[in-house]
Write a protein that holds these residues in place. Structure first.
Motif, PDB file in Angstrom:
ATOM      1  N   PHE A 159       0.831  -1.208   0.000  1.00  0.00           N
ATOM      2  CA  PHE A 159       0.000   0.000   0.000  1.00  0.00           C
ATOM      3  C   PHE A 159       0.868   1.262   0.000  1.00  0.00           C
ATOM      4  CE2 PHE A 159      -2.129   3.306   2.603  1.00  0.00           C
ATOM      5  CZ  PHE A 159      -3.189   3.596   1.758  1.00  0.00           C
ATOM      6  N   TYR A 160       1.828   1.312   0.912  1.00  0.00           N
ATOM      7  CA  TYR A 160       2.642   2.529   1.018  1.00  0.00           C
ATOM      8  C   TYR A 160       3.647   2.638  -0.137  1.00  0.00           C
ATOM      9  CZ  TYR A 160       0.556   3.389   5.564  1.00  0.00           C
ATOM     10  OH  TYR A 160      -0.341   3.640   6.573  1.00  0.00           O
ATOM     11  N   ALA A 161       4.160   1.496  -0.607  1.00  0.00           N
ATOM     12  CA  ALA A 161       5.106   1.556  -1.731  1.00  0.00           C
ATOM     13  C   ALA A 161       4.384   2.015  -2.998  1.00  0.00           C
ATOM     14  CB  ALA A 161       5.764   0.196  -1.943  1.00  0.00           C
ATOM     15  N   ALA A 162       3.165   1.511  -3.212  1.00  0.00           N
ATOM     16  CA  ALA A 162       2.389   1.970  -4.378  1.00  0.00           C
ATOM     17  C   ALA A 162       2.070   3.454  -4.229  1.00  0.00           C
ATOM     18  CB  ALA A 162       1.111   1.146  -4.518  1.00  0.00           C
ATOM     19  N   ALA A 214      -0.138  -4.421  15.296  1.00  0.00           N
ATOM     20  CA  ALA A 214       0.078  -3.058  15.793  1.00  0.00           C
ATOM     21  C   ALA A 214       1.102  -2.310  14.942  1.00  0.00           C
ATOM     22  CB  ALA A 214       0.543  -3.106  17.249  1.00  0.00           C
ATOM     23  N   LEU A 215       2.118  -3.021  14.473  1.00  0.00           N
ATOM     24  CA  LEU A 215       3.233  -2.342  13.795  1.00  0.00           C
ATOM     25  C   LEU A 215       3.116  -2.324  12.271  1.00  0.00           C
ATOM     26  CD1 LEU A 215       6.308  -3.583  15.910  1.00  0.00           C
ATOM     27  CD2 LEU A 215       4.839  -1.593  16.277  1.00  0.00           C
ATOM     28  N   ALA A 216       2.026  -2.861  11.726  1.00  0.00           N
ATOM     29  CA  ALA A 216       1.917  -2.940  10.260  1.00  0.00           C
ATOM     30  C   ALA A 216       1.982  -1.562   9.593  1.00  0.00           C
ATOM     31  CB  ALA A 216       0.642  -3.679   9.861  1.00  0.00           C
ATOM     32  N   PRO A 217       1.235  -0.549  10.084  1.00  0.00           N
ATOM     33  CA  PRO A 217       1.299   0.742   9.374  1.00  0.00           C
ATOM     34  C   PRO A 217       2.702   1.340   9.359  1.00  0.00           C
ATOM     35  CG  PRO A 217      -0.623   0.665  10.815  1.00  0.00           C
ATOM     36  CD  PRO A 217       0.211  -0.541  11.146  1.00  0.00           C
ATOM     37  N   VAL A 218       3.382   1.339  10.498  1.00  0.00           N
ATOM     38  CA  VAL A 218       4.705   1.975  10.528  1.00  0.00           C
ATOM     39  C   VAL A 218       5.701   1.170   9.705  1.00  0.00           C
ATOM     40  CG1 VAL A 218       5.678   0.900  12.628  1.00  0.00           C
ATOM     41  CG2 VAL A 218       6.304   3.221  12.021  1.00  0.00           C
ATOM     42  N   THR A 219       5.530  -0.148   9.671  1.00  0.00           N
ATOM     43  CA  THR A 219       6.434  -0.978   8.866  1.00  0.00           C
ATOM     44  C   THR A 219       6.293  -0.634   7.386  1.00  0.00           C
ATOM     45  OG1 THR A 219       6.329  -2.789  10.462  1.00  0.00           O
ATOM     46  CG2 THR A 219       6.994  -3.357   8.225  1.00  0.00           C
ATOM     47  N   GLY A 220       5.042  -0.553   6.922  1.00  0.00           N
ATOM     48  CA  GLY A 220       4.819  -0.237   5.506  1.00  0.00           C
ATOM     49  C   GLY A 220       5.370   1.128   5.146  1.00  0.00           C
ATOM     50  N   ARG A 221       5.123   2.103   6.034  1.00  0.00           N
ATOM     51  CA  ARG A 221       5.603   3.468   5.766  1.00  0.00           C
ATOM     52  C   ARG A 221       7.131   3.522   5.717  1.00  0.00           C
ATOM     53  NH1 ARG A 221       2.175   8.340   6.698  1.00  0.00           N
ATOM     54  NH2 ARG A 221       4.054   9.453   7.235  1.00  0.00           N
ATOM     55  N   TYR A 222       7.747   2.840   6.677  1.00  0.00           N
ATOM     56  CA  TYR A 222       9.210   2.893   6.754  1.00  0.00           C
ATOM     57  C   TYR A 222       9.848   2.228   5.528  1.00  0.00           C
ATOM     58  CZ  TYR A 222      13.994   1.984   8.276  1.00  0.00           C
ATOM     59  OH  TYR A 222      15.360   1.906   8.341  1.00  0.00           O
ATOM     60  N   VAL A 223       9.336   1.065   5.166  1.00  0.00           N
ATOM     61  CA  VAL A 223       9.920   0.365   4.015  1.00  0.00           C
ATOM     62  C   VAL A 223       9.713   1.186   2.741  1.00  0.00           C
ATOM     63  CG1 VAL A 223       9.762  -1.719   2.585  1.00  0.00           C
ATOM     64  CG2 VAL A 223       9.772  -1.916   5.074  1.00  0.00           C
TER      65      VAL A 223
END
Ligand SMILES: Cc1cc2nc3c(=O)[nH]c(=O)nc-3n(C[C@H](O)[C@H](O)[C@H](O)COP(=O)(O)OP(=O)(O)OC[C@H]3O[C@@H](n4cnc5c(N)ncnc54)[C@H](O)[C@@H]3O)c2cc1C
Length: 437
Positions: free
Chosen positions: A58-61, A388-397
């Motif tokens: 999601f965040y990479a796209a 819990a950490l899915a959003p921050v993981t996606g954003r960071y990657v």
């Protein structure tokens, strides 16, 4: 691929495999096989379609990358569908783990709007209870560290705990309450990230197992799948428990340890406390060394889910166990322990039970560049914290993919919503908590 197209049952049945070319090789006749047999290239291939892989997609796209997610089975079918969906700060050790959780908790505030989806996200708080003075000292110590990071955790007497959760009629000596801990529906979160990624142009392919990763021509990576090779500029390893196998394809040695856990679903009847309630022994099992008194790490985790009118009751933390088989002995231990602390649960009906496996990396999740090859990014090892950490993981990657140089976690966290870093984020959360009170 349109939003609906990605989730048709037909896709899940055929997946990336082919009903015509049953050997697993592309037949070149149906659409997907035509795609697979043509030379395909993506900016990013994400291996694994759990909540972490879907968040990364999601965040990479979102930063304009052309993304493909390959999932060997069904999207969200691994650990991501086996958890009760707690989005907690009070269960995290101060330091990197808590910093990530704070950033992710802030992202959850706006995630439903960002994904245009109801995630059943609710801020009901978390109550940690201690049954012995030793457990209380452990909770106090943990809470002190969390308070220093700005998390509004309050120490409570046994009576104050009972006032928050009147079901607690068993022997407790005190506890701690974090009003801004939340919970969500894990199925909805994974599906919403997946749909959001598709809306942003990502492709999602179920039932396509990654078999190998090779150095391709002109610096590209070649991902070998059951449907043939696909090239890409970057690979993100979000394969959960199988992450070491994916890393080994590039000669890397990752450590991910399975930790099985059990959950029972009870039919809620009568008034239910809304606050999530967990015993200190759950945190001791999570953070402490192997406990010889309880190798299965059996403890109380009470999660009331108002949307479904159910109570999710855990849990266990079976270190080194990768089985998803439900053990009646462990279930009996969980239920006996829960009924000792909350005797009124005895009258409730068990609807179903399951076991899942947490992908635990010692030292916390492995995120971003890992190893010498900068085209390879890690997003795995979240243990009991991945939802819990899915959003921050996606954003960071995604930010790491965008950056031409290595982006430290500290640098990234400083760019998060809330201004200049964790102190500002914590202030925002305190304001939120005060507003809720
Ligand atoms: C009982 C239990 C309770 C939990 N409670 C909580 C909680 O309250 N809060 C919280 O935040 N977290 C909780 N967790 C942890 C959370 O569920 C996990 O951290 C999270 O789901 C991990 O997500 P993931 O995407 O990394 O892994 P997974 O969901 O397991 O996804 C990995 C995917 O990779 C795929 N894959 C593997 N190999 C390949 C390959 N070669 N090719 C293609 N695909 C491949 C797999 O099929 C799988 O779908 C709990 C976990 C359990 C088991």
């Amino acid at each position: 691929m349109g939003q609906d197209e990605a989730f048709r049952l037909r896709d899940l049945i055929l997946g990336g495999g082919c009903a015509i070319g049953r050997s697993g090789r592309p037949c070149g006749v149906n659409r997907r096989c035509r795609l697979a047999s043509e030379a395909e290239h993506f900016d990013v291939i994400v291996v694994g379609g759990g909540v972490i892989g879907c968040s990364v997609a999601f965040y990479a796209a979102g930063i304009g990358a052309r993304v493909l997610v390959l999932e060997k089975a069904a999207f969200g079918g691994g650990a991501s569908s086996a958890n009760p969906g707690s989005v907690a700060l009070s269960s995290k050790q101060p330091g990197r783990s808590l910093d990530l959780a704070i950033a992710s908790r802030i992202l959850y505030e706006t995630l439903q709007a960002e994904l245009d989806a109801d995630l059943e996200f609710a801020v009901e708080g978390n109550l940690t209870i201690a049954e012995t003075p030793e457990e209380l000292a452990f909770v106090e110590d943990l809470s002190n560290g969390q308070r220093l990071a700005g998390v509004p955790v309050r120490s409570l007497s046994a009576d104050e705990c009972r006032a928050l959760n009147p079901l607690l009629e068993g022997p407790i000596v005190g506890g701690a309450h974090c009003p801004i801990d939340a919970h969500t529906n894990p199925f909805l979160v994974t599906a919403a990230f997946a749909r959001g990624a598709v809306k942003r142009g990502a492709q999602l392919r179920p039932r396509v197992e990654v078999l190998g990763i090779d150095q391709g021509e002109a610096g590209k990576l070649t991902v070998r799948t059951v449907n043939g090779p696909i090239t890409c500029d970057h690979v993100v390893n979000a394969a959960g428990l199988a992450a070491p196998r994916i890393g080994a394809m590039l000669g890397l040695d990752h450590d991910v340890i399975p930790r099985a856990g059990h959950v029972a679903v009870l039919e809620a009847a009568g008034p239910c406390a809304r606050v999530k309630t967990a015993s200190a022994s759950q945190l001791l099992a999570k953070h402490g060394p192997e406990n010889p008194a309880s190798r299965a790490g059996i403890s109380l985790s009470y999660n009331y889910k108002p949307a479904s009118g159910t109570i999710l009751l855990g849990g266990s933390n079976q270190k080194g166990i990768a089985s998803r088989e439900v053990s009646l002995d462990i279930m009996a231990g969980i239920i006996a322990g829960a009924c000792r602390l909350m005797p009124r649960l005895e009258d409730l009906t068990i609807l179903r039970a399951w076991a899942g496996v947490r992908p635990y990396a010692p030292g916390g999740p492995i995120l971003g560049r890992a190893g010498a090859d900068e085209r390879y990014l890690a997003a795995f090892g979240h243990g009991g914290d991945g939802m819990a950490l899915a959003p921050v993981t996606g954003r960071y990657v995604a930010e790491q993919l965008r950056s031409s140089r290595e982006l430290s976690l500290e640098e990234f966290l400083a760019t998060m919503p809330g201004g200049g870093g964790l102190a500002a984020l914590a202030v925002e959360m305190n304001e939120h908590a005060a507003g809720d009170a």
